[in-house]
Write a protein that holds these residues in place. Structure first.
Motif, PDB file in Angstrom:
ATOM      1  N   UNK A  53       0.847  -0.705   0.117  1.00 42.81           N
ATOM      2  CA  UNK A  53      -0.373  -0.235  -0.171  1.00 42.81           C
ATOM      3  C   UNK A  53       0.619   1.052   0.207  1.00 42.81           C
ATOM      4  N   UNK A  54       1.851   1.141   0.800  1.00 43.15           N
ATOM      5  CA  UNK A  54       2.697   1.877   0.480  1.00 43.15           C
ATOM      6  C   UNK A  54       3.574   2.664  -1.427  1.00 43.15           C
ATOM      7  N   UNK A  55       3.355   2.585  -2.119  1.00 45.77           N
ATOM      8  CA  UNK A  55       3.159   2.906  -2.943  1.00 45.77           C
ATOM      9  C   UNK A  55       2.463   3.822  -3.706  1.00 45.77           C
ATOM     10  N   UNK A  56       1.059   3.116  -3.879  1.00 45.59           N
ATOM     11  CA  UNK A  56      -0.681   3.435  -4.221  1.00 45.59           C
ATOM     12  C   UNK A  56      -1.154   4.729  -3.358  1.00 45.59           C
ATOM     13  N   UNK A  57      -0.359   4.897  -1.694  1.00 46.83           N
ATOM     14  CA  UNK A  57      -0.451   6.023  -1.802  1.00 46.83           C
ATOM     15  C   UNK A  57      -0.060   7.269  -1.713  1.00 46.83           C
ATOM     16  N   UNK A  58       1.554   7.298  -2.488  1.00 49.79           N
ATOM     17  CA  UNK A  58       2.079   8.346  -2.985  1.00 49.79           C
ATOM     18  C   UNK A  58       1.645   8.637  -4.141  1.00 49.79           C
ATOM     19  N   UNK A  59       1.246   7.521  -5.077  1.00 50.81           N
ATOM     20  CA  UNK A  59       0.385   7.748  -6.458  1.00 50.81           C
ATOM     21  C   UNK A  59      -1.033   8.060  -6.441  1.00 50.81           C
ATOM     22  N   UNK A  60      -1.581   7.755  -5.050  1.00 50.77           N
ATOM     23  CA  UNK A  60      -3.811   8.435  -4.918  1.00 50.77           C
ATOM     24  C   UNK A  60      -3.009   9.632  -5.165  1.00 50.77           C
ATOM     25  N   UNK A  61      -1.810  10.304  -4.291  1.00 49.15           N
ATOM     26  CA  UNK A  61      -1.992  11.846  -4.310  1.00 49.15           C
ATOM     27  C   UNK A  61      -1.361  12.153  -5.512  1.00 49.15           C
ATOM     28  N   UNK A  62      -0.602  11.865  -6.155  1.00 47.57           N
ATOM     29  CA  UNK A  62      -0.686  11.838  -7.776  1.00 47.57           C
ATOM     30  C   UNK A  62      -1.067  11.499  -8.452  1.00 47.57           C
ATOM     31  N   UNK A  98       7.956  19.966  -5.378  1.00 49.91           N
ATOM     32  CA  UNK A  98       9.247  19.100  -5.015  1.00 49.91           C
ATOM     33  C   UNK A  98       9.429  19.617  -3.626  1.00 49.91           C
ATOM     34  N   UNK A  99       9.229  20.361  -3.295  1.00 52.49           N
ATOM     35  CA  UNK A  99       9.407  21.369  -2.298  1.00 52.49           C
ATOM     36  C   UNK A  99       7.764  20.589  -1.256  1.00 52.49           C
ATOM     37  N   UNK A 100       6.402  20.199  -1.904  1.00 51.94           N
ATOM     38  CA  UNK A 100       5.670  19.453  -0.672  1.00 51.94           C
ATOM     39  C   UNK A 100       6.080  18.052  -1.266  1.00 51.94           C
ATOM     40  N   UNK A 101       6.564  17.534  -1.692  1.00 55.71           N
ATOM     41  CA  UNK A 101       7.485  16.383  -1.724  1.00 55.71           C
ATOM     42  C   UNK A 101       8.103  16.129  -0.477  1.00 55.71           C
ATOM     43  N   UNK A 102       9.060  16.749  -0.735  1.00 57.30           N
ATOM     44  CA  UNK A 102      10.240  16.779   0.595  1.00 57.30           C
ATOM     45  C   UNK A 102       9.690  16.778   1.965  1.00 57.30           C
ATOM     46  N   UNK A 103       8.988  18.002   2.391  1.00 59.64           N
ATOM     47  CA  UNK A 103       8.415  18.348   3.110  1.00 59.64           C
ATOM     48  C   UNK A 103       7.917  16.920   3.986  1.00 59.64           C
ATOM     49  N   UNK A 106      -0.775   8.993   4.938  1.00 55.74           N
ATOM     50  CA  UNK A 106      -1.574   9.544   4.907  1.00 55.74           C
ATOM     51  C   UNK A 106      -0.461  11.062   4.712  1.00 55.74           C
ATOM     52  N   UNK A 107       0.523  11.171   4.944  1.00 59.07           N
ATOM     53  CA  UNK A 107       1.710  11.824   4.735  1.00 59.07           C
ATOM     54  C   UNK A 107       2.705  10.973   3.092  1.00 59.07           C
ATOM     55  N   UNK A 108       2.066   9.852   2.441  1.00 59.54           N
ATOM     56  CA  UNK A 108       2.696   9.945   1.887  1.00 59.54           C
ATOM     57  C   UNK A 108       1.977  10.281   0.731  1.00 59.54           C
ATOM     58  N   UNK A 109       0.298  10.022   0.805  1.00 54.15           N
ATOM     59  CA  UNK A 109      -1.202  10.610  -0.312  1.00 54.15           C
ATOM     60  C   UNK A 109      -0.208  11.821  -0.570  1.00 54.15           C
ATOM     61  N   UNK A 110      -0.066  13.122   0.682  1.00 56.65           N
ATOM     62  CA  UNK A 110       0.407  14.270   0.494  1.00 56.65           C
ATOM     63  C   UNK A 110       1.384  14.776   0.072  1.00 56.65           C
ATOM     64  N   UNK A 111       2.516  13.365  -0.317  1.00 54.72           N
ATOM     65  CA  UNK A 111       3.263  14.372  -0.768  1.00 54.72           C
ATOM     66  C   UNK A 111       3.365  13.166  -2.008  1.00 54.72           C
ATOM     67  N   UNK A 134       2.559  16.726  -4.603  1.00 57.48           N
ATOM     68  CA  UNK A 134       3.163  17.507  -5.092  1.00 57.48           C
ATOM     69  C   UNK A 134       4.124  16.261  -6.023  1.00 57.48           C
ATOM     70  N   UNK A 135       4.314  14.854  -6.630  1.00 57.64           N
ATOM     71  CA  UNK A 135       5.007  14.409  -7.288  1.00 57.64           C
ATOM     72  C   UNK A 135       4.211  14.267  -8.102  1.00 57.64           C
ATOM     73  N   UNK A 136       2.816  14.195  -8.214  1.00 62.02           N
ATOM     74  CA  UNK A 136       1.333  14.610  -9.402  1.00 62.02           C
ATOM     75  C   UNK A 136       2.500  15.501 -10.360  1.00 62.02           C
ATOM     76  N   UNK A 137       3.072  16.756  -9.896  1.00 63.00           N
ATOM     77  CA  UNK A 137       3.583  17.526 -10.656  1.00 63.00           C
ATOM     78  C   UNK A 137       4.591  17.332 -12.234  1.00 63.00           C
ATOM     79  N   UNK A 138       5.806  16.190 -11.544  1.00 63.32           N
ATOM     80  CA  UNK A 138       6.497  15.900 -11.913  1.00 63.32           C
ATOM     81  C   UNK A 138       6.461  15.766 -13.376  1.00 63.32           C
ATOM     82  N   UNK A 139       5.522  14.985 -13.721  1.00 64.08           N
ATOM     83  CA  UNK A 139       5.840  14.743 -15.282  1.00 64.08           C
ATOM     84  C   UNK A 139       4.838  15.924 -15.624  1.00 64.08           C
TER      85      UNK A 139
END
Length: 388
Positions: free
Chosen positions: A45-54, A78-83, A99-104, A107-112
């Motif tokens: 679930x960790x990786x999907x949490x990041x991508x859910x936010x994305x 980038x600043x949001x991911x890092x924070x 939850x924090x990974x979702x919020x990160x 920020x990750x959504x911006x990269x592409x």
């Protein structure tokens, strides 16, 4: 060296640091499993949490990129991911960490969309394949660096120190983009996306991106655990299999970009189809598990990475070219939302199949079928981009 290639170097480097941070949980999966007492499904679930936010923020991120420009949007992401990842390093519970990974992931959504628009802004069509391929190596180079750098830190100190290190690197990346990048914002309206979504071939392209992301994210989330469980290696050595897969993805993205520009006449789909077919072959081989000799598993990880990651640069080059200079960010954001949705379902399905069958054969064969569907479907579409 011309300014566009220097800009590409900056964008790729920043993309790599952002990806390192966002994907840092993948090579740390064995440490998280043991430290937090998690099941393999929970680790998935960790990786999907990041991508859910994305996924939730990908479309707004594309619109903001076109409205505000690459520099502002990319730096803030980038600043949001890092924070968020830095805060996740101190999380006292599994739920708060998710939850924090979702919020990160916001920020990750911006990269592409940001990096895709940067390529369209700075490069003519005859160079966009190689430029997009080089830019997309940021994701695999970031993943490679995470796989090599973070597990030794986790072993020497803890996974919390490793996550904090990843978060700090993304903060540095955001500052570099804010200081060094220059871009020209456009003014599209979000409602204009509807015109693209009425075209069935574009919807099929989006669906293929979703399918390929299912395979990519499953490999990313479970390859290290697969190596440890199948071959009895240490957690650090298991992460090296993931690093090798990232090398395969990095090499293939660059090579497909060159081939697309120079041999395919700027066409992007043939390379995506070939990557899907390569991935399907590798996933089928991985299904043999412990029957494979360890020495063969290393080159197989390279090939699997080439198939799982190699398509991304060409895919987003195709999407950006469909959108053109005005809509590149918006359409890339929509494509990102769709493709990253595959990451929300891929690792959980892989984990559930793993738990249900007690072995890795069924999950790998599911990925084989997914990749084959793309390899058969995508070539059947009519041309999507008019080329001179």
């Amino acid at each position: 060296m011309s300014s566009r290639w220097l800009t590409l170097a900056l964008v790729t480097f920043a993309h790599a640091l952002g990806a390192l941070t966002a994907l840092s949980v993948a090579p740390l999966a064995p440490f998280l499993l043991e430290s937090l007492g998690l099941s393999r499904v929970q680790v998935g679930l960790f990786l999907p949490a990041v991508y859910l936010g994305g996924v939730l923020m990908a479309l707004p991120a594309g619109w903001f990129t076109d409205r505000l420009g690459v520099r502002v949007t990319f730096a803030l992401g980038q600043l949001l991911i890092g924070t968020m990842v830095t805060l996740a390093a101190g999380s006292p519970s599994f739920g708060l960490l998710l939850l924090l990974l979702v919020l990160g992931g916001f920020g990750f959504s911006v990269l592409n969309p940001a990096t895709g628009r940067a390529v369209v802004e700075w490069f003519p069509p005859r160079e966009r394949g190689i430029a997009m391929g080089l830019k997309q190596t940021g994701l695999t180079l970031g993943g490679l660096t995470a796989a090599l750098l973070l597990p030794p830190i986790a072993r020497a100190w803890s996974w919390r120190h490793a996550l904090a290190t990843a978060g700090l690197l993304s903060l540095v990346s955001g500052l570099l983009v804010a200081i060094l990048y220059r871009s020209r914002p456009a003014q599209p309206r979000l409602s204009e996306l509807r015109g693209f979504l009425r075209r069935r071939p574009i919807l099929v392209v989006f669906g293929c991106g979703l399918a390929l992301s299912i395979a990519q994210s499953s490999l990313l989330a479970y390859l290290a655990l697969y190596a440890r469980d199948s071959f009895g290696v240490s957690a650090v050595r298991a992460a090296q299999f993931l690093a090798i897969a990232q090398v395969g993805g990095t090499v293939s993205r660059v090579l497909w970009g060159i081939v697309s520009d120079r041999s395919f006449g700027g066409r992007r789909r043939p390379g995506v189809v070939a990557s899907a077919a390569i991935g399907a072959t590798a996933y089928a081989a991985l299904a043999f598990g412990s029957l494979l000799p360890v020495w063969l598993a290393y080159p197989l990880a390279f090939v699997a990475g080439a198939g799982a990651f190699g398509w991304v640069g060409l895919y987003f080059a195709l999407v950006a070219e469909i959108g053109g200079a005005r809509y590149a960010g918006l359409l890339t954001g929509a494509a990102t939302a769709c493709s990253w949705s595959g990451t929300l379902v891929g690792p959980p399905i892989f984990g559930l199949a793993l738990e249900a069958t007690g072995g890795y054969a069924a999950p790998w064969l599911i990925l084989t079928a997914v990749a084959l569907v793309v390899a058969v479907t995508l070539p059947r579409l009519s041309p999507l981009v008019q080329r001179g």
